[in-house]
Design a protein around this motif. Sequence first.
Motif, PDB file in Angstrom:
ATOM      1  N   SER A  87     -18.422  80.175 -74.976  1.00 42.17           N
ATOM      2  CA  SER A  87     -17.750  78.882 -74.824  1.00 42.17           C
ATOM      3  C   SER A  87     -16.294  79.026 -75.240  1.00 42.17           C
ATOM      4  O   SER A  87     -15.996  79.734 -76.192  1.00 42.17           O
ATOM      5  CB  SER A  87     -18.409  77.829 -75.711  1.00 42.17           C
ATOM      6  N   GLN A 130     -21.212  70.481 -64.544  1.00 40.33           N
ATOM      7  CA  GLN A 130     -22.242  70.579 -65.557  1.00 40.33           C
ATOM      8  C   GLN A 130     -23.117  69.319 -65.607  1.00 40.33           C
ATOM      9  O   GLN A 130     -24.325  69.400 -65.635  1.00 40.33           O
ATOM     10  CB  GLN A 130     -21.504  70.730 -66.885  1.00 40.33           C
ATOM     11  N   GLU A 186     -21.737  75.763 -65.124  1.00 37.12           N
ATOM     12  CA  GLU A 186     -22.931  75.625 -65.970  1.00 37.12           C
ATOM     13  C   GLU A 186     -23.983  74.749 -65.291  1.00 37.12           C
ATOM     14  O   GLU A 186     -24.399  73.721 -65.837  1.00 37.12           O
ATOM     15  CB  GLU A 186     -22.559  75.001 -67.324  1.00 37.12           C
ATOM     16  N   SER A 240     -27.091  74.055 -67.604  1.00 42.38           N
ATOM     17  CA  SER A 240     -27.063  73.749 -69.035  1.00 42.38           C
ATOM     18  C   SER A 240     -27.681  72.394 -69.348  1.00 42.38           C
ATOM     19  O   SER A 240     -28.199  72.182 -70.425  1.00 42.38           O
ATOM     20  CB  SER A 240     -25.642  73.827 -69.560  1.00 42.38           C
ATOM     21  N   ARG A 255     -34.670  74.621 -64.742  1.00 42.28           N
ATOM     22  CA  ARG A 255     -33.830  75.747 -64.339  1.00 42.28           C
ATOM     23  C   ARG A 255     -34.532  76.571 -63.286  1.00 42.28           C
ATOM     24  O   ARG A 255     -33.964  76.977 -62.289  1.00 42.28           O
ATOM     25  CB  ARG A 255     -33.581  76.670 -65.526  1.00 42.28           C
ATOM     26  N   SER A 259     -21.397  80.495 -66.405  1.00 50.15           N
ATOM     27  CA  SER A 259     -22.459  80.252 -67.374  1.00 50.15           C
ATOM     28  C   SER A 259     -22.200  81.038 -68.644  1.00 50.15           C
ATOM     29  O   SER A 259     -21.513  82.047 -68.630  1.00 50.15           O
ATOM     30  CB  SER A 259     -23.810  80.655 -66.785  1.00 50.15           C
ATOM     31  N   ASP A 284     -24.941  81.833 -70.270  1.00 49.22           N
ATOM     32  CA  ASP A 284     -26.274  82.395 -70.430  1.00 49.22           C
ATOM     33  C   ASP A 284     -26.466  83.519 -69.420  1.00 49.22           C
ATOM     34  O   ASP A 284     -26.578  83.295 -68.219  1.00 49.22           O
ATOM     35  CB  ASP A 284     -27.318  81.295 -70.218  1.00 49.22           C
TER      36      ASP A 284
END
Lengths: 359, 229
Positions: free
Chosen positions: A32, A82, A154, A157, A164, A186, A188
């Motif tokens: 982030s 997002q 994202e 998220s 997901r 992302s 992740d």
Amino acid sequence: MIQVDIQLKRDNFDVVVKETFGMGITGIFGPSGSGKTSLLNAICGLAKPEQGFISINGKKVYSIDEKINVPVEQRRIGYVFQEGRLFPHLTVEKNLRYGMKGTDNNGMFNKVVELLKLGHILKSKPAKISGGERQRTAIGRALLSSPELLLLDEPFSALDVHLRQQILPFILKIQQTIKIPILVVSHDISDLLKLTNRLCLLKQGRVIGHDDYHVLLRHPELQASFSSHSLINAVSMTVARVDEESGITTLSYGETENWIKVVCEKSRLTYRKGDQIKIFIPSDDIALSATRLPYVTIQNQLEGVIQDIIPRGNVRICIVNVGFPLLVEITAESLKRMDIGIGYPVWCLFKSVAIDVAS
Amino acid sequence: MNIFSFTSSELEAIKLSVGVAVYSSIISLPFALLFGYYLARRQFPGKAIVESIIHLPLVMPPVTTGYLLLLILGTRGFIGKWLYAAFGIKLAFTFEAAVIASVFVSFPLIVRSIRTAIEMVDPSLEDASRILGVGRLKTFFRITVPLAAPGIVSGTILAFARSLGEFGATITFAGNIAGETQTLPLAVFAYMQVPGREIETLRLVLISVLISLFAMALSELYIRKMKRS
């Protein structure tokens, strides 16, 4: 193709990016505050870089030197936020049609509604639908504005693990159906790897790596970026055989003899011979053996050769070529005990249930 | 004497009042949307000054607002003189003057209400609209206005009610001419000056209350309907 060569001032750091992004999905990965969203905002025109240029499919949309700044609404970009950002006063259908231009001659609307399975909620307001449906509507709305480039910030998220899994296959299908560059942001890595192997790593506003995931892994200086994330093998395979009785679907990769057996309820229902599917195997769910094990319940034993061994703390990541590169995470201790190294033939063992399938 | 048998001058006053309020609201609305949007969304040099000028009639005694209008738009005023010379237009002491006085006095109320409503609209939705290929102006009408609608409606009603009750600026700039500029509050005032006219006074007061209540009820109904859908 998108060319970005920009310098963008942020409060605490500058975003300096000079990259080219091609067709298909590129994952933009970083912690982030590394400038991921700033990069997307500069591309779509919401942020104004202090230096440089941006071109989409050879057309400059921004250039300081040439004094070009194509307004946001003329850049033809699909942006999935997002939080979805659906218009709360419009129904799902009106949201979807919002960015459509002219008459829909090719039935794009129906195609997108079908692809994203939105038919049953067309008349609902965004407040009345689930998070997954909202995100799908946002993706559909972006697609229907006939963009030349798709940006996803994202996209997962706001969704729980279950949702997901629902969205992933839709994005994969979009990539197969609509041939435009797609940038997915992302923090992740496992989410991103399920979509693409092509990653662009950002750190404090700088690109520290942009290549195939397996190549990036070999850079010791990039190790830190991947640490604490579970590494996932994402492989596109072809359905070779469906055994309805046992519920086992056999997959093949190109011409290799290494077949993978997938067991899951869905496999019986959905797949037909010849289908292309993408499977995910966590690297730490795979074991290595020096020989083929004759008496074992594990269905999948793939023969391969160790191509590379990457140290990562007290574990070692072996890249085993089994016809495609497979990441296997084992402890340093195991590696030493087995006395194997680069160039050694090994068998990769994993249970069929360890495999996740995008469907 | 029947409390609901209106004299023609009373009916005239009711008609005039509603007319002034309707015209004033209709004229204010587009300007209020423009100013409300810019004050809510943009930073520009002199923003504080623009804000102060718009809000001035709210804190100034209406009589002084009316007097300033007379100075500017009266036949000897610097704009009024030119209007008369060039087009033969005389504004002061006409129905139009009553409307102009109402516009100025009610404008801060409608701008305030619209500005707050627009500030409540998430600007990221406007960004999303523009990225979808819809320009600023269309985005304003397709996203901002519908989402700010309850505030826009209640602001307009507020301005309508304020125009209905306008007294000070009207009497100074438009005068108190029966059948021409004598609105309800002015008629009430005129009746109050004459002894023995208590019933008529009360009747007009009642009418004012009813019109205001009706307008507020309409806006409340509309806002409820918006919330339901």
